[in-house]
Structure formats: structure tokens, C-alpha cells
Design a protein around this motif. Structure first.
Motif, PDB file in Angstrom:
ATOM      1  N   GLU A  43     -51.495  -0.729   3.689  1.00  0.00           N
ATOM      2  CA  GLU A  43     -50.398  -1.626   4.531  1.00  0.00           C
ATOM      3  C   GLU A  43     -50.825  -1.838   5.615  1.00  0.00           C
ATOM      4  OE1 GLU A  43     -46.416   0.108   4.060  1.00  0.00           O
ATOM      5  OE2 GLU A  43     -46.638   0.052   1.864  1.00  0.00           O
ATOM      6  N   ASP A  44     -52.241  -2.133   5.936  1.00  0.00           N
ATOM      7  CA  ASP A  44     -52.824  -2.584   7.041  1.00  0.00           C
ATOM      8  C   ASP A  44     -54.133  -3.426   6.841  1.00  0.00           C
ATOM      9  OD1 ASP A  44     -54.250  -3.114   9.494  1.00  0.00           O
ATOM     10  OD2 ASP A  44     -54.309  -0.757  10.202  1.00  0.00           O
ATOM     11  N   ASN A  45     -54.053  -4.688   6.795  1.00  0.00           N
ATOM     12  CA  ASN A  45     -55.106  -5.439   6.501  1.00  0.00           C
ATOM     13  C   ASN A  45     -56.092  -5.820   7.465  1.00  0.00           C
ATOM     14  OD1 ASN A  45     -53.780  -7.496   8.181  1.00  0.00           O
ATOM     15  ND2 ASN A  45     -53.887  -9.057   6.651  1.00  0.00           N
ATOM     16  N   THR A  46     -56.217  -5.093   8.687  1.00  0.00           N
ATOM     17  CA  THR A  46     -57.257  -5.643   9.865  1.00  0.00           C
ATOM     18  C   THR A  46     -58.531  -5.364   9.248  1.00  0.00           C
ATOM     19  OG1 THR A  46     -55.449  -4.464  11.376  1.00  0.00           O
ATOM     20  CG2 THR A  46     -57.983  -4.614  12.113  1.00  0.00           C
ATOM     21  N   LEU A  47     -59.184  -4.435   8.390  1.00  0.00           N
ATOM     22  CA  LEU A  47     -60.290  -4.135   8.028  1.00  0.00           C
ATOM     23  C   LEU A  47     -60.712  -5.216   6.976  1.00  0.00           C
ATOM     24  CD1 LEU A  47     -62.722  -2.463   8.360  1.00  0.00           C
ATOM     25  CD2 LEU A  47     -61.737  -0.874   6.829  1.00  0.00           C
ATOM     26  N   VAL A  48     -59.708  -5.683   6.371  1.00  0.00           N
ATOM     27  CA  VAL A  48     -60.024  -7.043   5.215  1.00  0.00           C
ATOM     28  C   VAL A  48     -60.280  -8.021   5.808  1.00  0.00           C
ATOM     29  CG1 VAL A  48     -59.058  -8.480   3.540  1.00  0.00           C
ATOM     30  CG2 VAL A  48     -58.160  -6.081   3.545  1.00  0.00           C
ATOM     31  N   ARG A  49     -59.734  -8.403   7.054  1.00  0.00           N
ATOM     32  CA  ARG A  49     -60.010  -9.504   7.798  1.00  0.00           C
ATOM     33  C   ARG A  49     -61.728  -9.214   8.226  1.00  0.00           C
ATOM     34  NH1 ARG A  49     -58.081 -13.858  10.511  1.00  0.00           N
ATOM     35  NH2 ARG A  49     -55.752 -13.558  10.015  1.00  0.00           N
ATOM     36  N   ALA A  72     -48.404  -7.870   1.874  1.00  0.00           N
ATOM     37  CA  ALA A  72     -49.432  -8.348   1.545  1.00  0.00           C
ATOM     38  C   ALA A  72     -50.620  -8.124   2.393  1.00  0.00           C
ATOM     39  CB  ALA A  72     -49.262 -10.207   1.721  1.00  0.00           C
ATOM     40  N   LEU A  73     -51.783  -7.998   1.584  1.00  0.00           N
ATOM     41  CA  LEU A  73     -52.895  -7.634   2.402  1.00  0.00           C
ATOM     42  C   LEU A  73     -53.986  -8.689   2.755  1.00  0.00           C
ATOM     43  CD1 LEU A  73     -53.684  -4.209   0.808  1.00  0.00           C
ATOM     44  CD2 LEU A  73     -52.732  -4.568   2.875  1.00  0.00           C
ATOM     45  N   MET A  74     -53.731  -9.775   1.986  1.00  0.00           N
ATOM     46  CA  MET A  74     -54.506 -11.066   2.436  1.00  0.00           C
ATOM     47  C   MET A  74     -53.719 -12.448   2.176  1.00  0.00           C
ATOM     48  SD  MET A  74     -58.085 -12.590   0.882  1.00  0.00           S
ATOM     49  CE  MET A  74     -57.394 -13.017  -1.078  1.00  0.00           C
ATOM     50  N   GLY A  75     -53.749 -13.183   3.017  1.00  0.00           N
ATOM     51  CA  GLY A  75     -52.784 -14.674   3.122  1.00  0.00           C
ATOM     52  C   GLY A  75     -54.123 -15.726   3.196  1.00  0.00           C
ATOM     53  N   ASP A  76     -53.497 -16.744   3.280  1.00  0.00           N
ATOM     54  CA  ASP A  76     -54.550 -17.925   3.033  1.00  0.00           C
ATOM     55  C   ASP A  76     -55.483 -18.054   4.331  1.00  0.00           C
ATOM     56  OD1 ASP A  76     -52.538 -18.591   4.979  1.00  0.00           O
ATOM     57  OD2 ASP A  76     -52.678 -20.832   4.532  1.00  0.00           O
ATOM     58  N   GLN A  77     -55.270 -17.561   5.482  1.00  0.00           N
ATOM     59  CA  GLN A  77     -56.224 -17.546   6.448  1.00  0.00           C
ATOM     60  C   GLN A  77     -57.360 -16.699   6.415  1.00  0.00           C
ATOM     61  OE1 GLN A  77     -54.080 -16.740  10.205  1.00  0.00           O
ATOM     62  NE2 GLN A  77     -52.884 -18.779  10.051  1.00  0.00           N
ATOM     63  N   CYS A  95     -50.868  -6.452  -2.936  1.00  0.00           N
ATOM     64  CA  CYS A  95     -50.474  -7.712  -2.633  1.00  0.00           C
ATOM     65  C   CYS A  95     -51.172  -8.757  -1.708  1.00  0.00           C
ATOM     66  CB  CYS A  95     -49.016  -7.847  -2.397  1.00  0.00           C
ATOM     67  SG  CYS A  95     -47.849  -6.940  -3.601  1.00  0.00           S
ATOM     68  N   ILE A  96     -51.012 -10.242  -2.292  1.00  0.00           N
ATOM     69  CA  ILE A  96     -51.506 -11.071  -1.348  1.00  0.00           C
ATOM     70  C   ILE A  96     -50.319 -12.125  -1.127  1.00  0.00           C
ATOM     71  CG2 ILE A  96     -53.759 -11.378  -2.678  1.00  0.00           C
ATOM     72  CD1 ILE A  96     -52.567 -14.063  -3.838  1.00  0.00           C
ATOM     73  N   ARG A  97     -50.320 -13.249  -0.098  1.00  0.00           N
ATOM     74  CA  ARG A  97     -49.468 -14.009   0.143  1.00  0.00           C
ATOM     75  C   ARG A  97     -49.876 -15.353   0.354  1.00  0.00           C
ATOM     76  NH1 ARG A  97     -46.639 -13.061   5.859  1.00  0.00           N
ATOM     77  NH2 ARG A  97     -48.019 -14.438   7.179  1.00  0.00           N
ATOM     78  N   ASP A  98     -49.114 -16.231   0.479  1.00  0.00           N
ATOM     79  CA  ASP A  98     -49.848 -17.652   0.261  1.00  0.00           C
ATOM     80  C   ASP A  98     -50.641 -18.129  -0.796  1.00  0.00           C
ATOM     81  OD1 ASP A  98     -49.129 -18.188   3.211  1.00  0.00           O
ATOM     82  OD2 ASP A  98     -50.646 -16.829   3.890  1.00  0.00           O
ATOM     83  N   SER A  99     -49.944 -17.713  -2.011  1.00  0.00           N
ATOM     84  CA  SER A  99     -50.659 -18.040  -3.318  1.00  0.00           C
ATOM     85  C   SER A  99     -50.872 -19.189  -3.625  1.00  0.00           C
ATOM     86  CB  SER A  99     -49.762 -17.247  -4.341  1.00  0.00           C
ATOM     87  OG  SER A  99     -48.646 -17.726  -4.435  1.00  0.00           O
ATOM     88  N   THR A 114     -47.659 -10.846  -5.459  1.00  0.00           N
ATOM     89  CA  THR A 114     -47.369 -11.419  -4.219  1.00  0.00           C
ATOM     90  C   THR A 114     -46.235 -10.901  -3.343  1.00  0.00           C
ATOM     91  OG1 THR A 114     -46.019 -13.319  -5.032  1.00  0.00           O
ATOM     92  CG2 THR A 114     -48.443 -13.669  -5.040  1.00  0.00           C
ATOM     93  N   ASN A 115     -46.210 -11.026  -2.218  1.00  0.00           N
ATOM     94  CA  ASN A 115     -45.120 -10.648  -1.212  1.00  0.00           C
ATOM     95  C   ASN A 115     -45.413 -11.180  -0.080  1.00  0.00           C
ATOM     96  OD1 ASN A 115     -43.385  -9.098   0.457  1.00  0.00           O
ATOM     97  ND2 ASN A 115     -43.803  -7.242  -0.619  1.00  0.00           N
ATOM     98  N   PRO A 116     -44.249 -11.905   0.260  1.00  0.00           N
ATOM     99  CA  PRO A 116     -44.524 -12.914   1.492  1.00  0.00           C
ATOM    100  C   PRO A 116     -44.373 -12.024   3.146  1.00  0.00           C
ATOM    101  CG  PRO A 116     -42.217 -12.806   0.980  1.00  0.00           C
ATOM    102  CD  PRO A 116     -42.961 -12.041  -0.221  1.00  0.00           C
ATOM    103  N   LYS A 117     -44.286 -10.747   3.113  1.00  0.00           N
ATOM    104  CA  LYS A 117     -44.303 -10.048   4.191  1.00  0.00           C
ATOM    105  C   LYS A 117     -45.682  -9.645   4.402  1.00  0.00           C
ATOM    106  CE  LYS A 117     -42.818  -5.498   5.966  1.00  0.00           C
ATOM    107  NZ  LYS A 117     -42.062  -4.166   5.438  1.00  0.00           N
ATOM    108  N   LYS A 118     -46.031  -9.747   5.811  1.00  0.00           N
ATOM    109  CA  LYS A 118     -47.467  -9.517   6.437  1.00  0.00           C
ATOM    110  C   LYS A 118     -47.589  -8.138   6.471  1.00  0.00           C
ATOM    111  CE  LYS A 118     -46.191 -10.378  11.104  1.00  0.00           C
ATOM    112  NZ  LYS A 118     -46.319 -11.300  12.307  1.00  0.00           N
ATOM    113  N   SER A 119     -48.720  -7.770   6.534  1.00  0.00           N
ATOM    114  CA  SER A 119     -49.034  -6.189   6.652  1.00  0.00           C
ATOM    115  C   SER A 119     -49.163  -5.879   8.322  1.00  0.00           C
ATOM    116  CB  SER A 119     -50.455  -5.933   6.055  1.00  0.00           C
ATOM    117  OG  SER A 119     -51.438  -6.270   7.205  1.00  0.00           O
TER     118      SER A 119
END
Length: 159
Positions: A43-49, A72-77, A95-99, A114-119
Motif C-alpha cells: 500500500e505504498d507506491n513510492t518504490l514503484v514510481r 492503487a499502486l499505479m496511476g496514469d502518471q 490495484c491500479i487507478r486511472d484505467s 482498479t481502485n480510485p484511492k491512492k496509496s
């Protein structure tokens, strides 16, 4: 990309692992492959980015998000960052968001939902570990092949 997972499986049966079909397709690229890079987090997408902000060189990032459906662990940005840096795809046990926006990008994406909530952003997680989900071990340096029929993992390049 000119491979089909069905043909790869038939030609390499016993040498490839097949992911249990739980991951949904979200990216604009239905078929993708590459060497695996991994991150493990919850539930922390810092490392994904951070990882997708580095040169992907045709690799696939496999994200073990613990199967959480709570954010979500990844969005459009972040997905746009992956495209810009030459990643072939992202496979997320989460999950992702901005599908809709992600579907328009030239990137292979598989995720649970998908889930609209950011990590959260705590900067936690680990990189470069072997991770396991969907009955497959994802080991850095191994190869992942995904298409409309599923996801295969091989210790060596087969296509």
C-alpha cells in the motif's frame, strides 16, 4: 511482438510456469515481454514510481503489492513515466487507478483490479527480491511473456 503464449507453452512445456488467471488486462499493449525486475511493498507506491523512473530497457516490472485491494499502486502518471523510460510492462499483485488513461498508453499492464484511492507515501518496500503470487515465482532476470491468453514465466529467453 510476434509470440503467442499458447505456442510458447507448447514448445517449452515443463520449462515455463503459467500464472493462475487472476490478473486483469489494463494497458494499451495486450502482448508484452521482457526480463523481470521486482519490487515488494504494501500500500505504498513510492518504490514503484522510483523504479519506473529509471531506464527500463525493455524490462517488465513485477510489483508484489501483497494482493491488497484497498488502494492503487499505479496511476496514469506513473504509467506514463514507465512508457517514457522504455518499460515494456508492469504486473501488479494489487490495484491500479486511472484505467481509461492507462488503456490508451503503449504499455502492458496486468493487475488484480482498479481502485480510485491512492496509496500512502512512506518510502517503504524492497527491490530485487524473488516474489511469488498467482502460483508463479517471479525472479529478477527471468523472462515474462503476456498476451491475451495469459502470463508465462521462463528462466531463459524463449521468444
Amino acid at each position: 511482438m510476434q509470440f503467442m503464449t499458447t505456442d510458447l507453452y507448447d514448445a517449452h512445456e515443463g520449462q515455463v510456469n503459467v500464472a493462475t488467471p487472476l490478473l486483469q488486462r489494463y494497458g494499451g499493449r495486450a502482448r508484452f515481454s521482457g526480463q523481470i525486475a521486482t519490487v515488494k511493498l504494501f500500500e505504498d507506491n513510492t518504490l514503484v514510481r522510483e523504479v519506473l523512473g529509471t531506464p527500463g530497457e525493455g524490462k517488465v516490472l513485477v510489483v508484489d503489492g501483497g494482493g491488497s485491494l484497498r488502494c492503487a499502486l499505479m496511476g496514469d502518471q506513473i504509467a506514463e513515466l514507465a512508457v517514457k523510460n522504455g518499460w515494456e510492462g508492469v504486473v501488479i499483485w494489487g490495484c491500479i487507478r486511472d484505467s481509461v488513461a492507462i488503456a490508451a498508453l503503449d504499455l502492458g499492464v496486468r493487475a488484480l483490479a482498479t481502485n480510485p484511492k491512492k496509496s500512502v507515501k512512506r518510502g517503504e518496500g524492497q527491490q530485487g527480491l524473488a516474489v511469488r503470487f498467482v502460483d508463479v515465482d517471479f525472479t529478477p532476470g527471468h523472462w515474462l511473456y503476456a498476451d491475451e491468453d495469459g502470463v508465462l514465466v521462463s528462466p531463459t529467453r524463449i521468444a
